[in-house]
Design a protein around this motif. Sequence first.
Motif, PDB file in Angstrom:
ATOM      1  N   ASP A 105       0.831  -1.207   0.000  1.00  0.00           N
ATOM      2  CA  ASP A 105       0.000   0.000   0.000  1.00  0.00           C
ATOM      3  C   ASP A 105       0.862   1.251   0.000  1.00  0.00           C
ATOM      4  N   ALA A 106       1.899   1.262   0.822  1.00  0.00           N
ATOM      5  CA  ALA A 106       2.756   2.449   0.925  1.00  0.00           C
ATOM      6  C   ALA A 106       3.429   2.735  -0.402  1.00  0.00           C
ATOM      7  N   ALA A 107       3.866   1.656  -1.079  1.00  0.00           N
ATOM      8  CA  ALA A 107       4.547   1.856  -2.353  1.00  0.00           C
ATOM      9  C   ALA A 107       3.599   2.413  -3.398  1.00  0.00           C
ATOM     10  N   VAL A 113       0.241  12.072  -1.432  1.00  0.00           N
ATOM     11  CA  VAL A 113      -0.329  11.352  -0.284  1.00  0.00           C
ATOM     12  C   VAL A 113       0.791  10.961   0.681  1.00  0.00           C
ATOM     13  N   ARG A 114       1.920  10.504   0.123  1.00  0.00           N
ATOM     14  CA  ARG A 114       3.042  10.147   1.006  1.00  0.00           C
ATOM     15  C   ARG A 114       3.509  11.360   1.812  1.00  0.00           C
ATOM     16  N   ASP A 123      -1.202   6.842  10.078  1.00  0.00           N
ATOM     17  CA  ASP A 123      -0.876   5.510   9.568  1.00  0.00           C
ATOM     18  C   ASP A 123      -1.803   5.226   8.390  1.00  0.00           C
ATOM     19  N   PRO A 124      -1.275   5.161   7.152  1.00  0.00           N
ATOM     20  CA  PRO A 124      -2.154   5.002   5.983  1.00  0.00           C
ATOM     21  C   PRO A 124      -2.938   3.695   5.990  1.00  0.00           C
ATOM     22  N   SER A 125      -2.427   2.676   6.698  1.00  0.00           N
ATOM     23  CA  SER A 125      -3.130   1.389   6.713  1.00  0.00           C
ATOM     24  C   SER A 125      -4.419   1.454   7.527  1.00  0.00           C
ATOM     25  N   THR A 126      -4.594   2.521   8.316  1.00  0.00           N
ATOM     26  CA  THR A 126      -5.797   2.647   9.147  1.00  0.00           C
ATOM     27  C   THR A 126      -6.846   3.558   8.518  1.00  0.00           C
ATOM     28  N   GLY A 134     -10.419   2.410  -4.307  1.00  0.00           N
ATOM     29  CA  GLY A 134     -10.133   2.460  -2.877  1.00  0.00           C
ATOM     30  C   GLY A 134      -8.800   3.075  -2.520  1.00  0.00           C
ATOM     31  N   ARG A 135      -8.136   3.750  -3.482  1.00  0.00           N
ATOM     32  CA  ARG A 135      -6.829   4.343  -3.211  1.00  0.00           C
ATOM     33  C   ARG A 135      -6.971   5.556  -2.295  1.00  0.00           C
ATOM     34  N   LEU A 136      -5.936   5.757  -1.485  1.00  0.00           N
ATOM     35  CA  LEU A 136      -5.927   6.916  -0.584  1.00  0.00           C
ATOM     36  C   LEU A 136      -5.710   8.201  -1.364  1.00  0.00           C
TER      37      LEU A 136
END
Length: 400
Positions: A105-107, A113-114, A123-126, A134-136
């Motif tokens: 996900d981070a990559a 966004v980063r 925490d992007p996973s939360t 569904g991308r942030l």
Amino acid sequence: MTDVKVPVLGESITEATLGEWLKKPGDAVKADEPIASLETDKVSVEVPSPVAGVMGEQFFKVGDTVEVGAVIAVVGEGGAAAAPSPSPAPAAAPAPAPAPAPATDAAALSPSVRRAVLETGVDPSTVQGTGRDGRLTKDDVVAAAAAKPAAAAPAAAPAPAPAPAASGRKEERVRMTRLRQTVAKRLKEAQNTAAMLTTFNDVDMTEVIAARTKYKDLFEKKHGVRLGFMGFFVKAAVQALRDIPSVNASIDGDEIVYHDYADISVAVSAPQGLVVPVIRDAQDLSVAGIEKTIGDFGKRAKDGTLKMDEMKGGTFTISNGGVFGSLMSTPIINPPQSAVLGLHRIEDRPVVRDGQVVVRPMMYLALSYDHRLIDGREAVTFLVALKNAIEDPTRLLIDL
């Protein structure tokens, strides 16, 4: 071990700021996968891994200045690092499963966004993404950061000790980004060098609004892009620049450089600040071509994927502060250009037409220019030509 070096960043750019490490020591990396992002004077640049392997030692910290060609990290050429997962698959499958998900996900996060994640500590996973598939998005991260204090408030309330500290005044020092430093330097240089003057006019937007309302659906259906006002203004500016060539010129030492083309710089808001990509040869583009180019710039500015070459040059700048609600401003020249046009918000105002007071959607125009090169008469003539074209868009079609 393979060295990871700072790539060539563009003409006359010799250094950058390390904005973010995208991989940690020990992480598996693929060839050409971004492992770090750099902030230059104009854009963010990702540094790819030259080989597949494992992230090794990192020689610089976030915020450090790095020069072109400098070794910032090493990558161990360990193809075996990725291979072990198949062999111990039966026993190790449960343990690695959670780990790759966040890494993947981070990559996949866009640079903007980063950056938001780095600045807010979210925490992007939360966070549940609202973008495509569904991308942030940056807005998702900002919203999550805004919600954090509210969630922490109940836990902090019972603690009596922090209460006295909360009444004190606080300060926060944040290092200026390289982009902000460069913007500050260039704008100050413009003030110190050019004999700047600003001339104002206003324009009745009635006809342009009517044309946009009438054709916007057909326009979007045919060209795949929304019809905005910038297409009209860029087209009108190109015609006015042709009639008043000094506004499209620049000073180089004791010479004046006249351009037989119009490369229009358009100010675009990006997460790291204002960037100014250039519409090349705008004199050859239709309104649709202009709108497509601006739309692409705006999207990639938010994603942080604009290229260095796209922001070089430019013979004239248009800055639209109206999108933020600005009523009037005195824009600053973007050197070495000699003029910049400021657009502002549209608002209904009473004006006199044929002896009658009527309400019209009006916009103030501001032209800041270098008085060393452009006379007041030329500046006023340019604004009047622009005003006439916008108030009667047919002029743009029949080249008047």
